[in-house]
Scaffold this active site. Structure first.
Site, PDB file in Angstrom:
ATOM      1  N   LYS A 177       0.886  -1.175   0.000  1.00  0.00           N
ATOM      2  CA  LYS A 177       0.000   0.000   0.000  1.00  0.00           C
ATOM      3  C   LYS A 177       0.927   1.229   0.000  1.00  0.00           C
ATOM      4  O   LYS A 177       1.435   1.634   1.037  1.00  0.00           O
ATOM      5  CB  LYS A 177      -0.870  -0.016   1.269  1.00  0.00           C
ATOM      6  CG  LYS A 177      -2.200   0.706   1.160  1.00  0.00           C
ATOM      7  CD  LYS A 177      -2.121   2.174   0.845  1.00  0.00           C
ATOM      8  CE  LYS A 177      -1.707   3.021   2.037  1.00  0.00           C
ATOM      9  NZ  LYS A 177      -1.447   4.448   1.629  1.00  0.00           N
ATOM     10  N   GLY A 208      -4.576   3.489  -2.201  1.00  0.00           N
ATOM     11  CA  GLY A 208      -5.651   4.025  -1.359  1.00  0.00           C
ATOM     12  C   GLY A 208      -5.103   4.784  -0.174  1.00  0.00           C
ATOM     13  O   GLY A 208      -3.897   5.025  -0.081  1.00  0.00           O
ATOM     14  N   GLY A 210      -4.207   5.687   3.820  1.00  0.00           N
ATOM     15  CA  GLY A 210      -3.663   4.953   4.956  1.00  0.00           C
ATOM     16  C   GLY A 210      -4.733   4.586   5.953  1.00  0.00           C
ATOM     17  O   GLY A 210      -4.773   3.461   6.463  1.00  0.00           O
ATOM     18  N   GLY A 214      -4.524   1.064   4.456  1.00  0.00           N
ATOM     19  CA  GLY A 214      -3.353   0.779   5.290  1.00  0.00           C
ATOM     20  C   GLY A 214      -3.758   0.137   6.605  1.00  0.00           C
ATOM     21  O   GLY A 214      -3.173  -0.859   7.045  1.00  0.00           O
ATOM     22  N   GLU A 252      10.514   1.970   9.890  1.00  0.00           N
ATOM     23  CA  GLU A 252      11.514   2.979   9.501  1.00  0.00           C
ATOM     24  C   GLU A 252      10.824   4.329   9.651  1.00  0.00           C
ATOM     25  O   GLU A 252       9.921   4.651   8.864  1.00  0.00           O
ATOM     26  CB  GLU A 252      11.966   2.759   8.057  1.00  0.00           C
ATOM     27  CG  GLU A 252      12.726   1.464   7.829  1.00  0.00           C
ATOM     28  CD  GLU A 252      14.101   1.444   8.454  1.00  0.00           C
ATOM     29  OE1 GLU A 252      14.611   2.515   8.843  1.00  0.00           O
ATOM     30  OE2 GLU A 252      14.671   0.346   8.579  1.00  0.00           O
ATOM     31  N   CYS A 287      14.227  11.335   5.222  1.00  0.00           N
ATOM     32  CA  CYS A 287      14.224  10.928   6.639  1.00  0.00           C
ATOM     33  C   CYS A 287      15.599  11.106   7.268  1.00  0.00           C
ATOM     34  O   CYS A 287      15.710  11.410   8.446  1.00  0.00           O
ATOM     35  CB  CYS A 287      13.758   9.491   6.761  1.00  0.00           C
ATOM     36  SG  CYS A 287      14.706   8.376   5.723  1.00  0.00           S
ATOM     37  N   GLU A 388      10.770  16.926  13.665  1.00  0.00           N
ATOM     38  CA  GLU A 388      11.122  16.710  12.262  1.00  0.00           C
ATOM     39  C   GLU A 388      10.318  17.675  11.388  1.00  0.00           C
ATOM     40  O   GLU A 388       9.089  17.606  11.367  1.00  0.00           O
ATOM     41  CB  GLU A 388      10.807  15.262  11.875  1.00  0.00           C
ATOM     42  CG  GLU A 388      11.268  14.918  10.483  1.00  0.00           C
ATOM     43  CD  GLU A 388      10.874  13.505  10.072  1.00  0.00           C
ATOM     44  OE1 GLU A 388       9.704  13.129  10.251  1.00  0.00           O
ATOM     45  OE2 GLU A 388      11.749  12.787   9.558  1.00  0.00           O
TER      46      GLU A 388
HETATM   47  P1  NAD Z   1       2.839   8.907   7.035  1.00  0.00           P
HETATM   48  O1  NAD Z   1       3.145   8.216   8.313  1.00  0.00           O
HETATM   49  O2  NAD Z   1       1.807   9.952   7.032  1.00  0.00           O
HETATM   50  O3  NAD Z   1       2.373   7.844   5.923  1.00  0.00           O
HETATM   51  C1  NAD Z   1       3.149   6.723   5.574  1.00  0.00           C
HETATM   52  C2  NAD Z   1       2.249   5.656   4.975  1.00  0.00           C
HETATM   53  O4  NAD Z   1       1.343   5.217   5.994  1.00  0.00           O
HETATM   54  C3  NAD Z   1       1.387   6.132   3.815  1.00  0.00           C
HETATM   55  O5  NAD Z   1       1.266   5.093   2.860  1.00  0.00           O
HETATM   56  C4  NAD Z   1       0.040   6.396   4.478  1.00  0.00           C
HETATM   57  O6  NAD Z   1      -1.042   6.267   3.574  1.00  0.00           O
HETATM   58  C5  NAD Z   1       0.013   5.287   5.519  1.00  0.00           C
HETATM   59  N1  NAD Z   1      -0.865   5.560   6.665  1.00  0.00           N
HETATM   60  C6  NAD Z   1      -1.223   6.758   7.180  1.00  0.00           C
HETATM   61  N2  NAD Z   1      -2.061   6.583   8.226  1.00  0.00           N
HETATM   62  C7  NAD Z   1      -2.230   5.241   8.375  1.00  0.00           C
HETATM   63  C8  NAD Z   1      -2.950   4.418   9.288  1.00  0.00           C
HETATM   64  N3  NAD Z   1      -3.699   4.953  10.254  1.00  0.00           N
HETATM   65  N4  NAD Z   1      -2.885   3.085   9.145  1.00  0.00           N
HETATM   66  C9  NAD Z   1      -2.111   2.542   8.188  1.00  0.00           C
HETATM   67  N5  NAD Z   1      -1.407   3.247   7.291  1.00  0.00           N
HETATM   68  C10 NAD Z   1      -1.449   4.589   7.390  1.00  0.00           C
HETATM   69  O7  NAD Z   1       4.239   9.424   6.488  1.00  0.00           O
HETATM   70  P2  NAD Z   1       4.524  10.303   5.192  1.00  0.00           P
HETATM   71  O8  NAD Z   1       4.060  11.695   5.482  1.00  0.00           O
HETATM   72  O9  NAD Z   1       4.011   9.595   3.981  1.00  0.00           O
HETATM   73  O10 NAD Z   1       6.122  10.245   5.132  1.00  0.00           O
HETATM   74  C11 NAD Z   1       6.951  11.097   5.835  1.00  0.00           C
HETATM   75  C12 NAD Z   1       7.526  10.404   7.060  1.00  0.00           C
HETATM   76  O11 NAD Z   1       8.196   9.204   6.678  1.00  0.00           O
HETATM   77  C13 NAD Z   1       8.570  11.233   7.764  1.00  0.00           C
HETATM   78  O12 NAD Z   1       8.372  11.183   9.147  1.00  0.00           O
HETATM   79  C14 NAD Z   1       9.877  10.541   7.393  1.00  0.00           C
HETATM   80  O13 NAD Z   1      10.926  10.731   8.307  1.00  0.00           O
HETATM   81  C15 NAD Z   1       9.460   9.129   7.328  1.00  0.00           C
HETATM   82  N6  NAD Z   1      10.406   8.358   6.524  1.00  0.00           N
HETATM   83  C16 NAD Z   1      11.256   7.501   7.148  1.00  0.00           C
HETATM   84  C17 NAD Z   1      12.189   6.774   6.408  1.00  0.00           C
HETATM   85  C18 NAD Z   1      13.143   5.815   7.054  1.00  0.00           C
HETATM   86  O14 NAD Z   1      13.674   4.982   6.341  1.00  0.00           O
HETATM   87  N7  NAD Z   1      13.382   5.880   8.344  1.00  0.00           N
HETATM   88  C19 NAD Z   1      12.236   6.936   5.040  1.00  0.00           C
HETATM   89  C20 NAD Z   1      11.360   7.820   4.438  1.00  0.00           C
HETATM   90  C21 NAD Z   1      10.438   8.526   5.189  1.00  0.00           C
END
Ligand code: NAD
Length: 484
Positions: A177, A208, A210, A214, A252, A287, A388
């Site tokens: 997803k 779709g 999250g 998700g 991650e 990140c 962040e």
């Molecule tokens: P996010 O947590 O908002 O979303 C990540 C994913 O989770 C998306 O696919 C989203 O649709 C899904 N999601 C959101 N709410 C959900 C729920 N309640 N249940 C299940 N799935 C859900 O993050 P983002 O804004 O897409 O990405 C930015 C973040 O990702 C930053 O905090 C960044 O540091 C982190 N990041 C970490 C790494 C790493 O390797 N450590 C790499 C890239 C990004």
């Protein structure tokens, strides 16, 4: 005609059981180009039924796939990589269009480097010890089962590669997803799997939101593992759901990574490019971005001048212009978040050395653009130094002693990445005192086979190389020294 037009019919479908198929709901999510604000594609607003259908397909495909010899799995993955490489131009153009990634940066970071990573997994899996003899037993490394992969928008292909490729190579099946804001390259990746004749159901994609698609992945009892990359807040709440059915969890998450410049280095100039590349490229939406620069107080004026001189080398603008290094923020939401942090920094008493409060689109340009921004006079207890921001915003923090520099670097709930710049032996000694899963020394390049992941609030588990492959396995001890 855009290089990706040929793939457009795929975007509005899910990829389940080896076929492109309609969602159970007619609802769609629009995908916006953040540089032009044009809504140029649509994806399905995936449902619980879509996820359950995809999980069933992955579950049915699992026994045959885990019994497939490793050599066959590797050969299929190699074939997939050739098909995926043939889509190179479409990947670059799509990341410019859906994420706003400038094409020169996108070609390298979002495309070619990902091919290198895939090849590395294909090579490294041969080195994983899948069976080991102990004194009175044999220990076997087996796949975990159906893996639910949930990925963010900032490195759309990269984050998928880090999960889907090692999971499949080690004999798991997958339901992916991706982020709803940059979901399109995931579709062409699935098409490459289809063209490579991957058996049906081994890898599935549900586009779709999250909160619905998700969340169902975390709840479905047939999913044995959740591999999540995204924000710490979502990672934690998702894990709580996943633990109801005792799933394996790999996270991650975010970071607030320090870059420490030691006092004894005569010339800081070579240290600027790695720092600026980290915090400004991809519009700071990385990140591992080195967002806190920790420098000796006695050399603060010299550092400020250097930063100001070189920030001009990072032009912002149209991602399709080859001279541009920084594109727009990926979305309105990200623009508003970063803008509010820049306003907060000013309120907290930090001094804006470069950049300004961003203007809303329309003032000069259409997209969600933010200039590279540098705050100085930052204290590590300010919110701009602790949270962040996920934008092109650097905080400069001054220290008196190296011990204080290390304390500031470690004074964060995160622990994803760090850099130490200085005379090599000193930098190596300081690197060992930093609480982070990755530490770079001076201009050292990344090693694609090394493990990647965070300490503390930056996550659980590792991706990349052999450690990343082993993350998708579980151990079975067979006590086989029987007497008959
Ligand atoms: P996010 O947590 O908002 O979303 C990540 C994913 O989770 C998306 O696919 C989203 O649709 C899904 N999601 C959101 N709410 C959900 C729920 N309640 N249940 C299940 N799935 C859900 O993050 P983002 O804004 O897409 O990405 C930015 C973040 O990702 C930053 O905090 C960044 O540091 C982190 N990041 C970490 C790494 C790493 O390797 N450590 C790499 C890239 C990004």
């Amino acid at each position: 005609m855009a290089s990706y037009d040929v793939f457009k019919p795929l975007f509005t479908n899910q990829f389940i059981g080896g076929e492109w198929t309609a969602s159970s709901s007619p609802n769609r999510i629009a995908v916006e180009n953040p540089a032009t604000l044009e809504k140029f594609a649509e994806i399905p607003d995936g449902t619980v039924e879509d996820i359950d259908r995809a999980v069933d397909a992955a579950y049915e495909a699992l026994p045959a796939w885990r019994a497939t010899p490793l050599e066959k799995r590797r050969a299929l993955m190699q074939r997939f990589l050739e098909h995926f490489k043939a889509m190179r131009q479409a990947i670059i153009d799509l990341e410019a269009a859906e994420l706003g990634a400038p094409i020169a940066f996108g070609a390298n970071a979002h495309c070619d480097y990902q091919f290198v990573r895939i090849q590395s997994y294909i090579d490294e899996v041969e080195k994983v010890v899948f069976e080991e003899s102990f004194e009175h037993s044999t220990v076997i490394r087996e796949p975990v089962g159906v893996v639910g992969c949930i990925t963010p928008w900032n490195y759309p292909i990269g984050q998928i590669v880090q999960k889907v490729i090692p999971a499949l190579l080690t004999g798991n099946t997958v339901v992916l997803k991706p982020s709803q804001s940059t979901p399109l390259t995931a579709c062409i990746m699935m098409e490459a799997f289809r063209l490579a004749d991957f058996p049906k159901g081994i890898v599935n994609l549900v586009s779709g939101r999250g909160s619905r698609a998700g969340a169902e992945l975390a709840l479905n009892p047939k999913v044995a593992m959740i591999s999540f990359t995204g924000s710490t807040a979502v990672g934690v709440s998702l894990s709580q759901q996943a633990l109801k059915t005792v799933k394996r969890i790999s996270l991650e998450l975010g970071g607030k990574s320090p870059c420490v410049w030691l006092p004894d280095l005569p010339d800081y100039r070579p240290a600027i490019k790695p720092l600026f590349n980290s915090i400004f490229l991809n519009s700071g939406q990385t990140c591992t971005a080195l967002s806190r620069l920790i420098v000796p107080k006695a050399r603060l004026t010299e550092v400020e001048k250097l930063l100001l001189d070189h920030v001009k080398d990072y032009p912002v603008g149209d991602p399709f212009d080859p001279k541009v290094l920084i594109g727009p923020m990926a979305s309105r939401q990200q623009f508003e978040t970063v803008k509010s942090y820049i306003e907060l920094g000013v309120k907290e008493g930090a001094r804006l050395l470069a950049g300004s409060i961003p203007e809303e689109p329309g003032a000069h340009e259409k997209g969600w653009f933010i200039q590279p921004t540098i705050f100085t006079n930052v204290k590590n207890d300010m919110r701009i130094a602790r949270e962040e921001i996920f934008g092109p915003v650097l905080c400069v923090i001054a220290y008196d002693t190296v011990d204080e520099a290390v304390a500031i670097a470690n004074d964060t709930p995160y622990g994803l990445n760090a850099m130490v710049v200085g005379p090599k032996a000193e930098a190596q000694a300081v690197a060992r005192r930093i609480n982070a899963g990755n530490v770079y020394i001076n201009d050292a390049p990344r090693d694609v086979t090394a493990p990647f992941g965070g300490y503390g609030a930056s996550g659980i588990g590792r991706e990349g190389g052999r450690y990343g492959l082993m993350e998708f396995t579980q151990l079975k001890a067979v006590f086989d020294h029987s007497t008959y």
